[in-house]
Design an enzyme around this catalytic site. Sequence first.
Site, short mmCIF file in Angstrom:
data_model
loop_
_atom_site.label_atom_id
_atom_site.label_comp_id
_atom_site.label_asym_id
_atom_site.label_seq_id
_atom_site.Cartn_x
_atom_site.Cartn_y
_atom_site.Cartn_z
N GLY A 9 0.84 -1.22 0.00
CA GLY A 9 0.00 0.00 0.00
C GLY A 9 0.86 1.26 0.00
O GLY A 9 0.58 2.21 0.72
N ALA A 10 1.88 1.24 -0.86
CA ALA A 10 2.84 2.36 -0.89
C ALA A 10 2.39 3.49 -1.81
O ALA A 10 3.10 4.47 -1.97
CB ALA A 10 4.22 1.85 -1.31
N ARG A 35 -2.01 0.75 -7.90
CA ARG A 35 -1.95 1.83 -8.90
C ARG A 35 -0.52 2.03 -9.44
O ARG A 35 0.33 2.62 -8.78
CB ARG A 35 -2.49 3.13 -8.29
CG ARG A 35 -4.02 3.10 -8.15
CD ARG A 35 -4.54 4.23 -7.33
NE ARG A 35 -4.27 4.08 -5.91
CZ ARG A 35 -4.63 4.94 -4.97
NH1 ARG A 35 -5.30 6.03 -5.31
NH2 ARG A 35 -4.35 4.72 -3.70
N TYR A 150 -14.86 -3.37 9.87
CA TYR A 150 -13.52 -2.76 9.81
C TYR A 150 -12.80 -2.96 11.15
O TYR A 150 -11.66 -3.44 11.18
CB TYR A 150 -13.61 -1.28 9.46
CG TYR A 150 -12.26 -0.60 9.50
CD1 TYR A 150 -11.29 -0.90 8.53
CD2 TYR A 150 -11.92 0.31 10.51
CE1 TYR A 150 -10.03 -0.31 8.58
CE2 TYR A 150 -10.67 0.89 10.56
CZ TYR A 150 -9.73 0.58 9.58
OH TYR A 150 -8.47 1.14 9.63
N PRO A 180 -3.06 3.43 14.90
CA PRO A 180 -3.37 4.86 14.85
C PRO A 180 -4.86 5.15 15.01
O PRO A 180 -5.72 4.33 14.68
CB PRO A 180 -2.91 5.30 13.45
CG PRO A 180 -2.19 4.10 12.86
CD PRO A 180 -2.74 2.91 13.57
N GLU A 186 -6.02 9.20 2.12
CA GLU A 186 -7.16 8.91 1.23
C GLU A 186 -8.14 7.95 1.91
O GLU A 186 -9.12 7.51 1.30
CB GLU A 186 -6.65 8.32 -0.09
CG GLU A 186 -5.90 9.34 -0.92
CD GLU A 186 -5.29 8.77 -2.19
OE1 GLU A 186 -5.59 7.62 -2.55
OE2 GLU A 186 -4.52 9.49 -2.82
#
Length: 251
Positions: A9-10, A35, A150, A180, A186
């Site tokens: 997920g960079a 992406r 989640y 966190p 995003e």
Amino acid sequence: MPQLAFITGATSGFGAACARRFAVAGWSLVLCGRRQDRLDALRAELAGIPVYAFPLDVRDGAAVKAAIADLPPEFTEIDVLVNNAGLALGLEPAHRCDMEDWERMVDTNIKGLLYCTRAILPGMVARDHGHVINIGSVAGSYPYPGGNAYGGTKAFVKQFSLNLRADLLGTRVRVTNIEPGLAESEFSLVRFKGDDTQAAKVYQGTQPLRPEDIADIVYWATSRPAHVNLNSIEVMPVCQAFAPLAISRES
Ligand code: NDP
Ligand code: 8X3
């Protein structure tokens, strides 16, 4: 000695910030996300640092296994795995949630993290060296309305991290779960499926954590002396705290 971090997920948020933070420290990087354009841009930004970046959907267990088996030789000895790829979808009460959203969260946040860990951990154990950093969440410890699946996935990440520690006792492989609270990335845009007005409301009037704050914590955890294992690190912005337990009253 040159060190190597593998970050999932960079392409955004915490993952991109971690890539930049490790790059500042001179680490080599393996970066993935779905992406390609974002990966290309990050690789260009980090010119001068050895970076191997490739598109990967962590939900595809076979693809994860093949990608890790086929890493170029100079990118195989992974010192730190940052299991960061993940998402929340929706904030509806459970009885109105979309089952496909729940499945996607389970497939990404739980199964994707398992696939990456299972593929990378044997090398760490064989070298008797490594650090798995999982990105959990305060949602894995504290319930909130709409957190349903989640929060459940992040509770899994928390317990899995602890259980990894139990399995790895006797090795020098470390495991840390970073948890966190409110952080601007995003994340909310994804949660609200591209509705930027709804996403912006989440952060309105707050000073949330920034991806760079999380990246600093991730890097700091990995840079403790080798005999120190931080089991978990919970972090919130100063503007966030706990709510009283809710009570439904008649009339
Ligand atoms: P972002 O949406 O900014 O980043 C999420 C990253 O995960 C993106 O790079 C995305 O890449 C990647 N990703 C999502 N699905 C997949 C997939 N199937 N395969 C590969 N990569 C995937 O959010 P954050 O940076 O905030 O989130 C990072 C992690 O932190 C998540 O695990 C999240 O749950 C957790 N977290 C976030 C908090 C917050 O308030 N922001 C607080 C606590 C935890 P791409 O779309 O290119 O695949
Ligand atoms: C993200 C933090 O509070 O939106 O994990 O669930 S929260």
